[in-house]
Design an enzyme around this catalytic site. Structure first.
Site, PDB file in Angstrom:
ATOM      1  N   HIS A  52       0.821  -1.222   0.000  1.00 19.00           N
ATOM      2  CA  HIS A  52       0.000   0.000   0.000  1.00 19.00           C
ATOM      3  C   HIS A  52       0.855   1.272   0.000  1.00 19.00           C
ATOM      4  O   HIS A  52       0.445   2.293  -0.549  1.00 19.00           O
ATOM      5  CB  HIS A  52      -0.909   0.024   1.234  1.00 19.00           C
ATOM      6  CG  HIS A  52      -1.940  -1.068   1.223  1.00 19.00           C
ATOM      7  ND1 HIS A  52      -2.696  -1.396   2.314  1.00 19.00           N
ATOM      8  CD2 HIS A  52      -2.339  -1.916   0.239  1.00 19.00           C
ATOM      9  CE1 HIS A  52      -3.508  -2.390   2.023  1.00 19.00           C
ATOM     10  NE2 HIS A  52      -3.308  -2.731   0.766  1.00 19.00           N
ATOM     11  N   PHE A 100      -1.213  -8.280   4.757  1.00 16.58           N
ATOM     12  CA  PHE A 100       0.146  -7.728   4.649  1.00 16.58           C
ATOM     13  C   PHE A 100       0.219  -6.355   3.978  1.00 16.58           C
ATOM     14  O   PHE A 100       1.186  -6.051   3.255  1.00 16.58           O
ATOM     15  CB  PHE A 100       1.063  -8.722   3.903  1.00 16.58           C
ATOM     16  CG  PHE A 100       0.873 -10.143   4.349  1.00 16.58           C
ATOM     17  CD1 PHE A 100       0.903 -10.461   5.698  1.00 16.58           C
ATOM     18  CD2 PHE A 100       0.631 -11.150   3.437  1.00 16.58           C
ATOM     19  CE1 PHE A 100       0.699 -11.762   6.121  1.00 16.58           C
ATOM     20  CE2 PHE A 100       0.429 -12.451   3.851  1.00 16.58           C
ATOM     21  CZ  PHE A 100       0.464 -12.755   5.204  1.00 16.58           C
ATOM     22  N   CYS A 101      -0.792  -5.511   4.198  1.00 18.35           N
ATOM     23  CA  CYS A 101      -0.790  -4.163   3.585  1.00 18.35           C
ATOM     24  C   CYS A 101      -0.552  -4.235   2.086  1.00 18.35           C
ATOM     25  O   CYS A 101       0.057  -3.334   1.491  1.00 18.35           O
ATOM     26  CB  CYS A 101       0.242  -3.245   4.236  1.00 18.35           C
ATOM     27  SG  CYS A 101      -0.101  -2.907   5.952  1.00 18.35           S
ATOM     28  N   ALA A 102      -1.013  -5.323   1.489  1.00 19.55           N
ATOM     29  CA  ALA A 102      -0.970  -5.456   0.030  1.00 19.55           C
ATOM     30  C   ALA A 102      -2.260  -6.186  -0.339  1.00 19.55           C
ATOM     31  O   ALA A 102      -2.241  -7.280  -0.905  1.00 19.55           O
ATOM     32  CB  ALA A 102       0.260  -6.235  -0.407  1.00 19.55           C
TER      33      ALA A 102
END
Ligand SMILES: Cc1ncc(COP(=O)(O)O)c(C=O)c1O
Length: 422
Positions: free
Chosen positions: A125, A371-373
């Protein structure tokens, strides 16, 4: 705590002994940290450098006293060391930030008007969200060559359909924080430059595992987090071309970013150079810690470190593959080159529950979630279900990541714990 051996582990590659003293990492006996990709443990080199400086701790760029002068020198030396470590060109700026997110936001705020940013949907992100509206997000490619082709096609189209004088920035990761897979940075840089675009490398996950040289890769900007590179105390860095950075409004406004402030409200001349974007008293200890790790890594045998990590990674991945309920997430082929990061799911089990049980029953720390993705992780979970034909995969994943302090025994403990949990 009970640990059973995994019965069906294939013959596992041997792992060389741990790295040298300066690259020792701190930790707590009994706690198994397999979450380096989130925050790596503190290298002894960073701890020692900070401890040595602490008695001298005083203001930076703000005092005439001996302590202050020494701290100013330490801060500027840290800038030089970090820049050298990352292969900064003579006219690049090395700007200390809080982390990669901060560095990429700083670059996003420094883009000339009308810049189009091109990214891939597989980014963290931090490398998706800061970019302006109108940015182009390319689909996740099937393989590294596909990434190069997709970028070339997108830039050709962009150059044809929009004003060719307007800047374009390509923003890519060096290694995925979800899969550890390496991205073809040098080839992407070549394509970007062939189309008159610039490129920024998100090296948050690559730099802890492999040498990253801005000049050799021919990338224009590089962003890194100290806390992922064994250097806590909260510093990151943006390194790269000076022109956009010197022309942009200061990222933060305040003391230190100005060369003159007159009596009228907006009568101010902003500094150029790193100071323009580093208003306020800087994070001396963070910068010094990061520089200490860079210096220790520069002196280390990176080939040997790489070989050691790859052996551990193979042990981990082979062990996971031998567990019938575990499915690995990946974007590229199973044998695509990667750093020490593996995401996976345990079929039929909620990932947050597995992570909590690993912590409470086995004292093993891993990460769970997306995982911020989110776009990438969701896609890979869907692909894993399709590849295996399983309908019982959870909606989030687990991630184990290794580095300098990791050992074969720790990897085996995770494998044994997963075998027991499954
Ligand atoms: C590839 C990648 N880029 C950027 C970031 C953001 O790093 P930070 O949280 O240190 O700003 C991360 C963090 O996990 C990452 O893995």
């Amino acid at each position: 705590m009970s640990v059973t051996l995994v019965p069906s582990l294939p013959s596992l590659p041997a792992v060389a002994s741990a790295p040298s003293v300066a690259l020792d990492v701190l930790g707590v006996p009994g706690e198994i940290n397999l979450d380096y990709a989130a925050t790596a443990p503190c290298a002894r080199a960073a701890a020692d450098a900070v401890t040595e400086l602490l008695p001298w701790y005083a203001s930076v760029h703000r005092g005439a006293g001996a302590l202050s002068r020494r701290c100013t020198l330490a801060y500027e030396r840290a800038r030089q060391t970090v820049g050298d470590f990352f292969g900064a060109r003579a006219d690049d700026h090395v700007i200390f930030t809080r982390n990669t997110t901060d560095a990429l936001n700083l670059l996003a705020r420094s883009l000339p008007a009308g810049t189009t940013v091109v990214t891939f949907a597989g980014e963290h992100h931090a490398n998706l969200l800061p970019w302006p509206r109108g940015s182009v997000r390319l689909p996740v490619p099937a393989d590294p060559a596909g990434a190069v082709r997709a970028l070339a096609a997108a830039l050709t189209e962009l150059r044809r359909d929009s004003n060719p004088a307007l800047p374009v920035l390509v923003a890519v990761t060096g290694a995925s924080n979800v899969t550890g897979e390496l991205w073809p940075v040098a080839e992407l840089a070549r394509v970007a430059h062939r189309h008159g675009a610039r490129i920024v490398l998100d090296a948050a996950q690559l730099a802890p595992h492999a040498p990253v040289d801005l000049h050799a890769l021919d990338v224009d900007y590089l962003a890194v987090s100290g806390h992922k590179l064994y250097a806590p105390f909260g510093a990151g860095v943006l390194v790269g071309r000076a022109d956009w950075l010197d022309a942009a409004p200061p990222y933060l406004v305040g003391g230190g970013a100005t060369s003159n402030v007159g009596p009228a409200t907006h009568d101010v001349t902003w500094a150029t150079g790193p100071a323009r974007h580093e208003a306020g008293t800087p994070n001396l200890l963070g910068a010094v810690a990061l520089a200490a790790v860079c210096a220790a890594l520069a002196d280390a045998d990176r080939v040997a470190l790489h070989a050691r990590e790859q052996a551990l990674l193979a042990r981990l991945r082979d062990g996971l593959a031998a567990l019938p309920h575990v499915v690995e997430l990946r974007t590229f082929d199973a044998d695509a080159p990667r750093v020490g990061i593996v995401s996976f799911v345990v079929a039929g089990q909620d990932s947050a529950t597995v992570a909590a049980r690993l912590a409470s029953e086995h004292r093993i720390g891993v990460r769970d979630g997306l995982f911020c993705a989110h776009p990438l992780a969701r896609r890979l979970l869907g692909e894993a279900a399709a590849r295996t034909g399983r309908r019982d995969l959870p909606a989030t994943a687990l991630r184990a990541s290794i580095g300098l302090g990791s050992t074969a025994a720790q990897v085996d403990r995770l494998l044994a714990a997963l075998a027991e949990l499954a």
